[in-house]
Design a protein around this motif. Structure first.
Motif, short mmCIF file in Angstrom:
data_model
loop_
_atom_site.label_atom_id
_atom_site.label_comp_id
_atom_site.label_asym_id
_atom_site.label_seq_id
_atom_site.Cartn_x
_atom_site.Cartn_y
_atom_site.Cartn_z
N LEU A 1 0.83 -1.20 0.00
CA LEU A 1 0.00 0.00 0.00
C LEU A 1 0.87 1.26 0.00
CD1 LEU A 1 -2.57 -1.11 2.72
CD2 LEU A 1 -2.94 -1.09 0.25
N LYS A 2 0.38 2.29 -0.67
CA LYS A 2 1.08 3.57 -0.74
C LYS A 2 0.79 4.41 0.52
CE LYS A 2 0.61 3.82 -5.80
NZ LYS A 2 0.02 4.58 -6.92
N HIS A 3 1.50 5.56 0.61
CA HIS A 3 1.24 6.61 1.61
C HIS A 3 1.32 6.11 3.06
CE1 HIS A 3 0.02 8.67 -1.97
NE2 HIS A 3 -1.15 8.06 -2.06
N SER B 1 -7.09 7.69 0.88
CA SER B 1 -6.53 6.91 1.99
C SER B 1 -7.53 6.78 3.12
CB SER B 1 -5.25 7.57 2.50
OG SER B 1 -4.24 7.58 1.51
N ARG B 2 -8.27 7.85 3.38
CA ARG B 2 -9.29 7.82 4.45
C ARG B 2 -10.41 6.85 4.10
NH1 ARG B 2 -9.08 13.59 7.24
NH2 ARG B 2 -7.05 14.24 6.46
N VAL B 3 -10.79 6.83 2.83
CA VAL B 3 -11.82 5.88 2.39
C VAL B 3 -11.35 4.45 2.58
CG1 VAL B 3 -13.11 5.02 0.40
CG2 VAL B 3 -12.88 7.49 0.76
N THR C 1 -13.07 -9.93 1.44
CA THR C 1 -12.89 -10.42 0.07
C THR C 1 -12.74 -9.30 -0.95
OG1 THR C 1 -15.30 -10.56 -0.20
CG2 THR C 1 -14.17 -12.55 0.54
N THR C 2 -12.84 -8.03 -0.50
CA THR C 2 -12.75 -6.91 -1.44
C THR C 2 -11.59 -5.97 -1.14
OG1 THR C 2 -14.34 -5.66 -0.10
CG2 THR C 2 -15.24 -6.96 -1.92
N VAL C 3 -10.72 -6.35 -0.22
CA VAL C 3 -9.61 -5.48 0.18
C VAL C 3 -8.72 -5.13 -1.01
CG1 VAL C 3 -7.47 -5.40 1.49
CG2 VAL C 3 -9.55 -6.20 2.59
N SER C 4 -8.26 -6.13 -1.73
CA SER C 4 -7.34 -5.88 -2.84
C SER C 4 -8.02 -5.09 -3.96
CB SER C 4 -6.78 -7.20 -3.38
OG SER C 4 -7.83 -8.07 -3.76
N ARG C 5 -9.29 -5.39 -4.24
CA ARG C 5 -10.01 -4.65 -5.28
C ARG C 5 -10.21 -3.19 -4.89
NH1 ARG C 5 -14.98 -8.63 -6.41
NH2 ARG C 5 -14.26 -9.50 -4.44
N MET C 6 -10.50 -2.95 -3.62
CA MET C 6 -10.66 -1.57 -3.15
C MET C 6 -9.35 -0.81 -3.26
SD MET C 6 -12.73 0.70 -1.95
CE MET C 6 -14.17 -0.16 -1.28
N ALA C 7 -8.23 -1.45 -2.90
CA ALA C 7 -6.92 -0.78 -3.00
C ALA C 7 -6.61 -0.42 -4.44
CB ALA C 7 -5.83 -1.69 -2.43
N ALA D 1 -8.87 0.01 -6.88
CA ALA D 1 -9.85 1.00 -7.34
C ALA D 1 -9.49 2.41 -6.88
CB ALA D 1 -11.25 0.62 -6.84
N LEU D 2 -8.91 2.51 -5.69
CA LEU D 2 -8.53 3.82 -5.14
C LEU D 2 -7.12 4.24 -5.56
CD1 LEU D 2 -9.97 3.40 -1.53
CD2 LEU D 2 -10.89 4.86 -3.35
N GLY D 3 -6.44 3.39 -6.32
CA GLY D 3 -5.09 3.71 -6.76
C GLY D 3 -4.06 3.70 -5.65
N LEU D 4 -4.27 2.86 -4.63
CA LEU D 4 -3.38 2.82 -3.48
C LEU D 4 -2.48 1.59 -3.45
CD1 LEU D 4 -5.95 3.95 -0.76
CD2 LEU D 4 -4.19 5.36 -1.83
N SER D 5 -2.61 0.72 -4.44
CA SER D 5 -1.83 -0.52 -4.45
C SER D 5 -0.48 -0.30 -5.11
CB SER D 5 -2.60 -1.62 -5.18
OG SER D 5 -2.77 -1.28 -6.54
N MET D 6 0.47 -1.09 -4.69
CA MET D 6 1.81 -1.09 -5.28
C MET D 6 2.41 -2.47 -5.09
SD MET D 6 3.74 1.23 -2.38
CE MET D 6 5.37 1.01 -3.09
N PRO D 7 3.41 -2.85 -5.92
CA PRO D 7 3.99 -4.19 -5.79
C PRO D 7 4.60 -4.41 -4.42
CG PRO D 7 4.66 -3.15 -7.85
CD PRO D 7 3.98 -2.09 -7.03
N LEU D 8 4.52 -5.65 -3.94
CA LEU D 8 5.09 -6.00 -2.64
C LEU D 8 6.60 -6.00 -2.73
CD1 LEU D 8 4.19 -6.95 0.22
CD2 LEU D 8 4.49 -9.28 -0.61
N GLU D 9 7.25 -5.29 -1.82
CA GLU D 9 8.70 -5.22 -1.83
C GLU D 9 9.30 -6.56 -1.41
OE1 GLU D 9 10.09 -2.06 0.58
OE2 GLU D 9 9.01 -0.51 -0.52
N LYS D 10 10.41 -6.88 -2.04
CA LYS D 10 11.10 -8.12 -1.72
C LYS D 10 11.79 -8.00 -0.37
CE LYS D 10 14.88 -11.08 -3.28
NZ LYS D 10 15.92 -11.28 -4.31
N THR D 11 11.68 -9.04 0.45
CA THR D 11 12.38 -9.08 1.73
C THR D 11 13.30 -10.29 1.76
OG1 THR D 11 10.58 -10.35 2.74
CG2 THR D 11 10.51 -7.96 2.96
N GLY D 12 14.42 -10.16 2.48
CA GLY D 12 15.35 -11.29 2.56
C GLY D 12 16.12 -11.47 1.27
N ASN D 13 16.65 -12.66 1.05
CA ASN D 13 17.38 -12.97 -0.18
C ASN D 13 17.01 -14.37 -0.65
OD1 ASN D 13 19.49 -14.96 1.02
ND2 ASN D 13 19.69 -13.14 2.33
#
Length: 482
Positions: free
Chosen positions: A153-155, A339-341, A388-394, A396-408
């Motif tokens: 998530l952004k912001h 973000s508030r929504v 079941t709608t968390v990812s779709r809401m993110a 739709a609101l333009g708040l999603s971003m790729p998951l950062e890689k952790t570890g190696n």
């Protein structure tokens, strides 16, 4: 079927196995694992395959143990560097937000109680108690879903939601306990109520801080020959912190969460082993807790309050939670409208409200059975609609971003005492433009190659090793240096 000494291990092993398999399937399709664990418990319960479990006090004890571990583990995962920029809005949401949600929803329940077309007939205090028991949120399901969708998530929304959900359980617990005390005493004055809150906050916060410091000292100073005992030592501190804080009239859940933050942000011995142990233990108790709660409920009784519970649940999702969030975030202009929504939408209910709903049952508050069934039903509604709608809401609101890689990719970790960083890189044609050996590579000063991975083969590097495009290199470097 009754739980006996002869069949409890068999039944327990089957329930755990089924829960893990079902949870894995749900994780893949973005369904909250909590919902599936609850469903498994309900399927095996009295209205399903016939397992009889009706002891609310035992369920409450299991929930207390599980929550102590879950909150401590959540505290350990909370990084102060990440939550520092959003500390103020997070604390406001986890305190004032819970209070406002309780007030708005409680008044709505009281209003419903006065209508002719519902089975709910609760006075104002019991209505507020019902609202208080389900006023906290659960981020574990949200971030499990986001991880399954490889989404971030952004912001700074992720640390904000983690801080809110990790720290709002103590507030919901305090409201629940105080309202029970008010109902039982026939009414408490405002000074007594405020005094109870102040004592719980101050004692809980102080105990968490001091005992967290003591846990760090013990982990680093006690020289135990067997490193497997360090996580067990820490577990004893978790239970001690909760119980001693409760004896001192403080908030035990707040104490274990703060103690977890203290330990998680300090240098401790055998961090990897401790985290692995606590993570596995957290999952085990989450499954046990959800299964017990699923077994405890009688679905046919829950269906009797389905209509009114659905109305309350929809009110919380569409009015109570959003109104509380927008009011709490009014002073924080940097948090934008989208973000508030999103924060309003992801106020999922989890296992904690169901556990808190057992307190009125144990204390024999009038209407406690109805409270428990309504809270259970609303939890399911929240998980189905919001979970079941968390990812779709993110998205739709333009708040999603790729998951950062952790570890190696090598699965290698260094002890915390070694002040170095590990990362991996993939050899490309650009990397080999000056030559195809390690000595030809322009590595930053202070960086060494530990291992080379070529397909399924691991190679020990030296100056003459010929590198190929696609090779993975495990690099070690000094911290804060490239």
């Amino acid at each position: 079927m009754l739980f006996t000494a002869e069949n409890i291990l068999l039944i327990g092993s089957v329930l755990l196995f089924v829960s893990i398999v079902v949870g894995k399937t749900g994780y893949r399709f973005g369904v909250p694992t909590l919902l599936l664990f609850l469903v498994v418990g309900m399927v095996f319960g009295s209205d399903g395959l016939g397992l009889q479990f009706h002891n609310a006090k035992e369920a409450q004890f299991i929930g207390m143990v599980a929550l102590s571990i879950i909150l401590f583990s959540g505290g350990m995962d909370t990084k102060l560097t990440e939550i520092k920029p959003i500390m103020a809005p997070g604390i406001v949401l986890s305190t004032a937000g819970v209070l406002l949600t309780t007030v708005f929803t409680g008044l709505f329940i009281w209003w419903l109680s006065g209508t002719m077309n519902t089975e709910l007939h609760q006075p104002i205090l019991t209505s507020l108690l019902l609202a208080a028991s389900m006023s906290s949120t659960d981020s574990a399901s949200v971030f499990a879903i986001l991880r399954s969708q490889k989404m971030n998530l952004k912001h700074n929304l992720r640390p904000l939601l983690e801080l809110e959900s990790g720290s709002n359980d103590p507030m919901a617990y305090m409201l629940t306990i105080v309202l029970i005390q008010v109902i039982q005493s026939g009414g408490m004055g405002l000074p007594e109520i405020l005094g109870s809150f102040v004592v719980q906050f101050i004692v809980g916060g102080a105990a968490g801080y001091l005992l967290g410091k003591l846990a760090i000292l013990m982990l680093n100073r006690l020289n135990i020959d067997n490193q497997a005992l360090y996580p067990i030592l820490l577990l004893s501190f978790v239970f001690f912190t909760f119980s001693i804080t409760d004896l001192l009239k403080g908030n035990g859940y707040l104490a274990v969460y703060i103690a977890g933050i203290m330990v998680g942000n300090a240098k401790i011995m055998y961090r990897k082993e401790i985290y692995t142990f606590m993570d596995g233990l957290t999952w085990l108790f989450q499954i046990i807790m959800f299964l017990c709660l699923g077994l405890l409920v009688n679905p046919h009784e829950m269906l009797e309050v389905a209509a009114v519970a659905l109305l309350i649940g929809v009110f919380m999702i569409l009015v109570g939670r959003p109104l509380s969030v927008f009011l709490c975030l009014l002073p924080f202009k940097k948090i934008n409208f989208k973000s508030r929504v999103f924060i309003s939408w992801v106020g999922l209910r989890g296992a904690v409200p169901i556990i808190f709903a057992t307190y009125p049952v144990v204390e024999e508050i009038p209407g406690a059975g109805v409270i428990f069934n309504i809270v259970f039903f609303i939890t399911i509604v929240s998980l189905v609609i919001q979970g079941t709608t968390v990812s779709r809401m993110a998205r739709a609101l333009g708040l999603s971003m790729p998951l950062e890689k952790t570890g190696n990719d090598f699965g290698v970790e260094l002890p915390e005492e070694i002040d170095s960083d590990l990362r991996d890189m993939t050899v490309t044609e650009e990397t080999l433009k000056n030559g195809n050996t390690l000595k030809d590579m322009n590595l930053p000063k202070g960086t060494l190659v530990m291992i080379v991975k070529r397909e399924n083969e691991f190679l020990i590097p030296n100056g003459t090793l010929k590198l190929h495009v696609g090779d993975k290199l495990l690099l070690i470097s000094e911290k804060n240096k490239e």
